[in-house]
Design a protein around this motif. Structure first.
Motif, PDB file in Angstrom:
ATOM      1  N   ASN A 197     -22.407 -60.351  33.861  1.00 16.78           N
ATOM      2  CA  ASN A 197     -21.371 -59.241  34.179  1.00 16.78           C
ATOM      3  C   ASN A 197     -21.284 -58.132  33.328  1.00 16.78           C
ATOM      4  N   PHE A 198     -21.115 -57.033  33.856  1.00 15.79           N
ATOM      5  CA  PHE A 198     -21.459 -55.724  33.069  1.00 15.79           C
ATOM      6  C   PHE A 198     -20.681 -55.785  32.002  1.00 15.79           C
ATOM      7  N   PHE A 199     -19.284 -55.705  32.463  1.00 11.75           N
ATOM      8  CA  PHE A 199     -18.186 -55.718  31.340  1.00 11.75           C
ATOM      9  C   PHE A 199     -17.416 -56.831  30.891  1.00 11.75           C
ATOM     10  N   SER A 200     -18.217 -57.769  30.551  1.00  8.69           N
ATOM     11  CA  SER A 200     -17.782 -58.836  29.947  1.00  8.69           C
ATOM     12  C   SER A 200     -17.678 -58.697  28.172  1.00  8.69           C
ATOM     13  N   LEU A 201     -16.576 -59.325  27.701  1.00  9.07           N
ATOM     14  CA  LEU A 201     -16.605 -58.942  26.159  1.00  9.07           C
ATOM     15  C   LEU A 201     -17.648 -59.299  25.498  1.00  9.07           C
ATOM     16  N   SER A 202     -18.392 -60.318  25.792  1.00 10.86           N
ATOM     17  CA  SER A 202     -19.506 -60.942  24.882  1.00 10.86           C
ATOM     18  C   SER A 202     -20.651 -59.712  25.157  1.00 10.86           C
ATOM     19  N   THR A 203     -20.804 -59.247  26.357  1.00  7.91           N
ATOM     20  CA  THR A 203     -21.836 -58.188  26.605  1.00  7.91           C
ATOM     21  C   THR A 203     -21.662 -56.979  25.441  1.00  7.91           C
ATOM     22  N   LEU A 204     -20.386 -56.627  25.555  1.00  9.48           N
ATOM     23  CA  LEU A 204     -20.137 -55.625  24.829  1.00  9.48           C
ATOM     24  C   LEU A 204     -19.976 -55.672  23.359  1.00  9.48           C
ATOM     25  N   MET A 205     -19.733 -57.149  22.714  1.00  5.06           N
ATOM     26  CA  MET A 205     -19.975 -57.533  21.417  1.00  5.06           C
ATOM     27  C   MET A 205     -21.303 -57.573  21.049  1.00  5.06           C
ATOM     28  N   LYS A 206     -22.315 -57.685  21.862  1.00  6.76           N
ATOM     29  CA  LYS A 206     -23.916 -57.701  21.446  1.00  6.76           C
ATOM     30  C   LYS A 206     -24.330 -56.651  21.291  1.00  6.76           C
ATOM     31  N   ASN A 207     -23.633 -55.446  21.799  1.00  8.00           N
ATOM     32  CA  ASN A 207     -24.318 -54.185  21.858  1.00  8.00           C
ATOM     33  C   ASN A 207     -23.757 -53.437  20.588  1.00  8.00           C
ATOM     34  N   PRO A 208     -24.571 -52.955  19.612  1.00  4.84           N
ATOM     35  CA  PRO A 208     -23.922 -52.200  18.226  1.00  4.84           C
ATOM     36  C   PRO A 208     -23.131 -51.223  18.476  1.00  4.84           C
ATOM     37  N   MET A 209     -23.536 -50.202  19.829  1.00  7.23           N
ATOM     38  CA  MET A 209     -22.700 -48.901  19.838  1.00  7.23           C
ATOM     39  C   MET A 209     -21.496 -49.404  20.159  1.00  7.23           C
ATOM     40  N   TYR A 210     -21.216 -50.177  21.014  1.00  9.53           N
ATOM     41  CA  TYR A 210     -19.541 -50.635  21.256  1.00  9.53           C
ATOM     42  C   TYR A 210     -18.922 -51.158  20.004  1.00  9.53           C
ATOM     43  N   VAL A 211     -19.671 -51.847  19.388  1.00  6.70           N
ATOM     44  CA  VAL A 211     -18.964 -52.400  18.246  1.00  6.70           C
ATOM     45  C   VAL A 211     -18.628 -51.332  17.011  1.00  6.70           C
ATOM     46  N   ILE A 212     -19.390 -50.337  16.960  1.00  6.51           N
ATOM     47  CA  ILE A 212     -19.202 -49.133  16.126  1.00  6.51           C
ATOM     48  C   ILE A 212     -17.937 -48.439  16.693  1.00  6.51           C
ATOM     49  N   MET A 213     -18.227 -47.973  17.973  1.00 10.73           N
ATOM     50  CA  MET A 213     -17.023 -47.364  18.690  1.00 10.73           C
ATOM     51  C   MET A 213     -15.602 -48.313  18.399  1.00 10.73           C
ATOM     52  N   GLY A 214     -15.613 -49.469  18.684  1.00 10.42           N
ATOM     53  CA  GLY A 214     -14.389 -50.233  18.493  1.00 10.42           C
ATOM     54  C   GLY A 214     -13.825 -50.017  17.098  1.00 10.42           C
ATOM     55  N   VAL A 215     -14.811 -50.293  16.067  1.00 14.75           N
ATOM     56  CA  VAL A 215     -14.472 -50.180  14.897  1.00 14.75           C
ATOM     57  C   VAL A 215     -13.669 -49.012  14.273  1.00 14.75           C
ATOM     58  N   THR A 216     -14.326 -47.794  14.809  1.00 16.81           N
ATOM     59  CA  THR A 216     -13.891 -46.346  14.517  1.00 16.81           C
ATOM     60  C   THR A 216     -12.558 -46.398  15.223  1.00 16.81           C
ATOM     61  N   ALA A 217     -12.269 -46.637  16.530  1.00 16.24           N
ATOM     62  CA  ALA A 217     -10.895 -46.537  17.100  1.00 16.24           C
ATOM     63  C   ALA A 217     -10.102 -47.327  16.351  1.00 16.24           C
ATOM     64  N   LEU A 218     -10.168 -48.646  15.990  1.00 12.31           N
ATOM     65  CA  LEU A 218      -9.355 -49.312  15.167  1.00 12.31           C
ATOM     66  C   LEU A 218      -8.979 -48.551  13.820  1.00 12.31           C
ATOM     67  N   ALA A 219      -9.795 -48.075  13.236  1.00 16.03           N
ATOM     68  CA  ALA A 219      -9.659 -47.472  11.788  1.00 16.03           C
ATOM     69  C   ALA A 219      -8.856 -46.234  12.244  1.00 16.03           C
ATOM     70  N   ALA A 220      -9.119 -45.461  13.247  1.00 12.38           N
ATOM     71  CA  ALA A 220      -8.289 -44.375  13.579  1.00 12.38           C
ATOM     72  C   ALA A 220      -6.813 -44.528  13.953  1.00 12.38           C
ATOM     73  N   VAL A 221      -6.534 -45.921  14.397  1.00 17.46           N
ATOM     74  CA  VAL A 221      -5.130 -46.452  14.588  1.00 17.46           C
ATOM     75  C   VAL A 221      -4.466 -46.698  13.343  1.00 17.46           C
ATOM     76  N   PHE A 222      -5.076 -47.567  12.715  1.00 17.61           N
ATOM     77  CA  PHE A 222      -4.641 -48.473  11.730  1.00 17.61           C
ATOM     78  C   PHE A 222      -4.566 -47.641  10.383  1.00 17.61           C
ATOM     79  N   LEU A 223      -5.530 -47.264  10.029  1.00 16.37           N
ATOM     80  CA  LEU A 223      -5.713 -46.602   8.620  1.00 16.37           C
ATOM     81  C   LEU A 223      -4.467 -45.522   8.231  1.00 16.37           C
ATOM     82  N   PRO A 224      -4.067 -44.559   9.033  1.00 16.99           N
ATOM     83  CA  PRO A 224      -2.999 -43.664   8.889  1.00 16.99           C
ATOM     84  C   PRO A 224      -1.701 -44.515   8.549  1.00 16.99           C
ATOM     85  N   ARG A 225      -1.590 -45.424   9.216  1.00 12.83           N
ATOM     86  CA  ARG A 225      -0.370 -46.339   8.836  1.00 12.83           C
ATOM     87  C   ARG A 225      -0.313 -47.218   7.750  1.00 12.83           C
TER      88      ARG A 225
END
Length: 103
Positions: free
Chosen positions: A39-67
């Protein structure tokens, strides 16, 4: 039939045992030549792709670092940015335009 076109088939276990031509063979199973697509949108597929991992880390940093920043540090950072803007507007550079700082 030509003698050169004759087909002789024997068993591996008993080479003296000959089979009649044409052979009638049933398939023993199916062979899968291609991998099953996941399946294209499975979580394991997204976690294997470095681009999606970097996007996720950046989004989490944007949300939690100001707090996580201290309110005093945030106010000091704003004061420092305002001071830097004041210095830039004071230099001017002869362009005739000056930036206004709102506080």
């Amino acid at each position: 039939e030509d003698a050169g076109e004759r087909v002789r088939v024997s068993s591996n276990q008993d080479p003296n045992k000959m089979f009649r031509y044409p052979l009638k063979v049933k398939p023993a199973g199916t062979v899968s030549y291609f991998d099953q697509r996941s399946n294209f949108f499975s979580l394991s597929t997204l976690m294997k792709n470095p681009m999606y991992v970097i996007m996720g880390v950046t989004a989490l940093a944007a949300v939690f670092l100001p707090r996580m920043l201290d309110k005093d540090a945030l106010e000091e950072m704003q004061r420092e940015m305002a001071r830097m803007q004041d210095q830039r507007s004071g230099e001017g550079g002869g362009s005739g335009r000056q930036a206004q700082v709102t506080r």
